[in-house]
Motif scaffolding. Sequence first.
Motif, PDB file in Angstrom:
ATOM      1  N   LEU A 254     -27.081  25.223  21.978  1.00  0.00           N
ATOM      2  CA  LEU A 254     -26.541  24.765  20.395  1.00  0.00           C
ATOM      3  C   LEU A 254     -27.048  23.326  20.101  1.00  0.00           C
ATOM      4  O   LEU A 254     -27.801  23.161  19.221  1.00  0.00           O
ATOM      5  N   ASP A 255     -26.440  22.374  21.030  1.00  0.00           N
ATOM      6  CA  ASP A 255     -26.689  21.030  20.953  1.00  0.00           C
ATOM      7  C   ASP A 255     -27.314  20.590  22.132  1.00  0.00           C
ATOM      8  O   ASP A 255     -27.065  20.436  23.230  1.00  0.00           O
ATOM      9  N   THR A 256     -28.696  20.407  21.657  1.00  0.00           N
ATOM     10  CA  THR A 256     -29.579  19.802  23.078  1.00  0.00           C
ATOM     11  C   THR A 256     -29.018  18.486  23.676  1.00  0.00           C
ATOM     12  O   THR A 256     -29.102  18.209  24.800  1.00  0.00           O
ATOM     13  N   ALA A 257     -28.488  17.471  22.800  1.00  0.00           N
ATOM     14  CA  ALA A 257     -28.172  16.213  23.282  1.00  0.00           C
ATOM     15  C   ALA A 257     -26.943  16.523  24.133  1.00  0.00           C
ATOM     16  O   ALA A 257     -26.737  15.864  25.180  1.00  0.00           O
ATOM     17  N   ALA A 258     -25.713  17.289  23.739  1.00  0.00           N
ATOM     18  CA  ALA A 258     -24.706  17.420  24.354  1.00  0.00           C
ATOM     19  C   ALA A 258     -24.965  18.569  25.583  1.00  0.00           C
ATOM     20  O   ALA A 258     -23.900  18.851  26.284  1.00  0.00           O
ATOM     21  N   ARG A 259     -25.925  19.429  25.313  1.00  0.00           N
ATOM     22  CA  ARG A 259     -26.399  20.503  26.295  1.00  0.00           C
ATOM     23  C   ARG A 259     -25.167  21.701  26.193  1.00  0.00           C
ATOM     24  O   ARG A 259     -25.059  22.171  27.303  1.00  0.00           O
TER      25      ARG A 259
ATOM     26  N   PRO B 221     -19.945  20.603  26.412  1.00  0.00           N
ATOM     27  CA  PRO B 221     -20.852  19.258  26.469  1.00  0.00           C
ATOM     28  C   PRO B 221     -20.530  18.854  27.978  1.00  0.00           C
ATOM     29  O   PRO B 221     -19.590  18.778  28.620  1.00  0.00           O
ATOM     30  N   GLU B 222     -21.788  18.151  28.109  1.00  0.00           N
ATOM     31  CA  GLU B 222     -21.932  17.574  29.578  1.00  0.00           C
ATOM     32  C   GLU B 222     -21.019  16.587  29.803  1.00  0.00           C
ATOM     33  O   GLU B 222     -20.532  16.411  31.066  1.00  0.00           O
TER      34      GLU B 222
END
Length: 508
Positions: A357-362, A419-420
């Motif tokens: 979904l969100d590549t930054a938050a993985r 999120p990571e």
Amino acid sequence: MRNTRYALTISALLFSAGAIAQVQPPPAGQPPAPAPAAPAPTPAPPAPTKSAPYGAGLKVNLSPDGSKYIRFLTWHQVYTRYTENNAGTLRAPSKPQKGQLDFGLRRSRLVILAQLNPRFVIYTHLGINNQNAVGGGITPTVDGKKPQFFIHEAVTEYKVNKYLSLGGGLHYLNGISRLTSASTVNILPIDLPLTNFPTIEATDQFARWLGIYAKGRINKLDYRFSVSDPFLTNLTSTPLSLGSSATAAGVTTNTGTGVAAYNPQNTSHVYQGYVSYNFLEPEANLLPYFVGTYLGTKRVFSVGAGFLYNKDAMYSRPTSSVVAVTPAVSADPFGLVGTNKHSLKMFGVDAFYDVPLDTAARTALTLYGVYYNYNMGPNHVRFIGPENPGYGAAPTRGNAVPQSGTGGSFYGQAGFLLPEKVLGPKARLQPYVAYLHSNYEGLHYANGDTKAVNVYDAGVNVLLDGHNAKVTLNYRARPDFEGYVPATGNFNRLDYKPEITLQTQIFL
């Protein structure tokens, strides 16, 4: 980090003070003071350690380019679990027990895969399942010691071309649904619903079959079809066991129950198939196992449908069947007692959606749903409990639920990879929910009213190194059909019992 910042600040102040002292003139009559030595640079904080990607696993290349290799995969799944048992459960001979905290080995497996030519593949899958202190051993329902380490799969496969591969042996190329050939190391919830394995250990060997298969991919369409022999069922059954006996005036009669069971004389081939269409990225198909969740590493949207057909696999006696039990009938019930034969007809349709979904938050989302329609003969219902903590042969012992039967079932699951930043780089959290709903015609109150089977699961995966090292905590609410009588399908009361399981998994 706070101590590091303090050290950097103090060092900078000392350095500034030293620099200022160098440009100020010394007092009259005094020689200038030697310039102070420059402070040593503060070491940079160590970067957080990250595990290297697992990649191909324990792989030994047999050629410089890696096209010839042998690969090993192994995993253990260990349970620590509290179970409130179904009513009437024994924990040991003549020892009823309401509930307990127990420990078990849900799965222990080893896969050996080798490829000496791009067209030829051989793999062997061995292991044990469902061992605890009560069952799973050499006598599965009453002894937990020395479980049988048996072959799950032994397959040879030849790649005809890029569209078709042919194989044979003890295989897992199943039909019906994606979950019927699911991998057990990367599933989303703690376990499979088992409704996806309707014939397990009845006419198959732990969801595996002896036969031949064809599989392949044409553009975005994946397919697998197989023809196999049914195993002789290990479930005790004769035409007389399909009825109930009564004695009057010295004469014993046996009357049919109208409830179907697996036919011990089944020798017809089993035909299976599953076809799926991937709208997004293709999935690996070297091995038969379908992935349960990709943890954001792939974009998959797959829709599929499958079937299983086995002629005359079930048999029954209607309630109008009444026979006198004579010594001749007891000696040869298959020859002297008439039965009705029923074919296994099983269908499934499913959809799987797994995307980042969100590549930054993985973050990532996983969704799966399947509908099953099973025709297993009149009023057939079968109870199974995974790694059952109950003792004895009662079908409702321990944590057993209605696993399969004539009727329809829906199973769905949803998971979200958080999120990571929630736990940092060393662990990820993936909460999930799963729900099973089944309606079986052979499960009802004494007045004939049927009652649905509902099983609820909610939990969280703590992913320490993806699926290779994870801990799962799961809560299950399962139905207890108190007073269930297999010969009639009747039960007295429906109650829900809790089950809390902590699973640790290491997969290499």
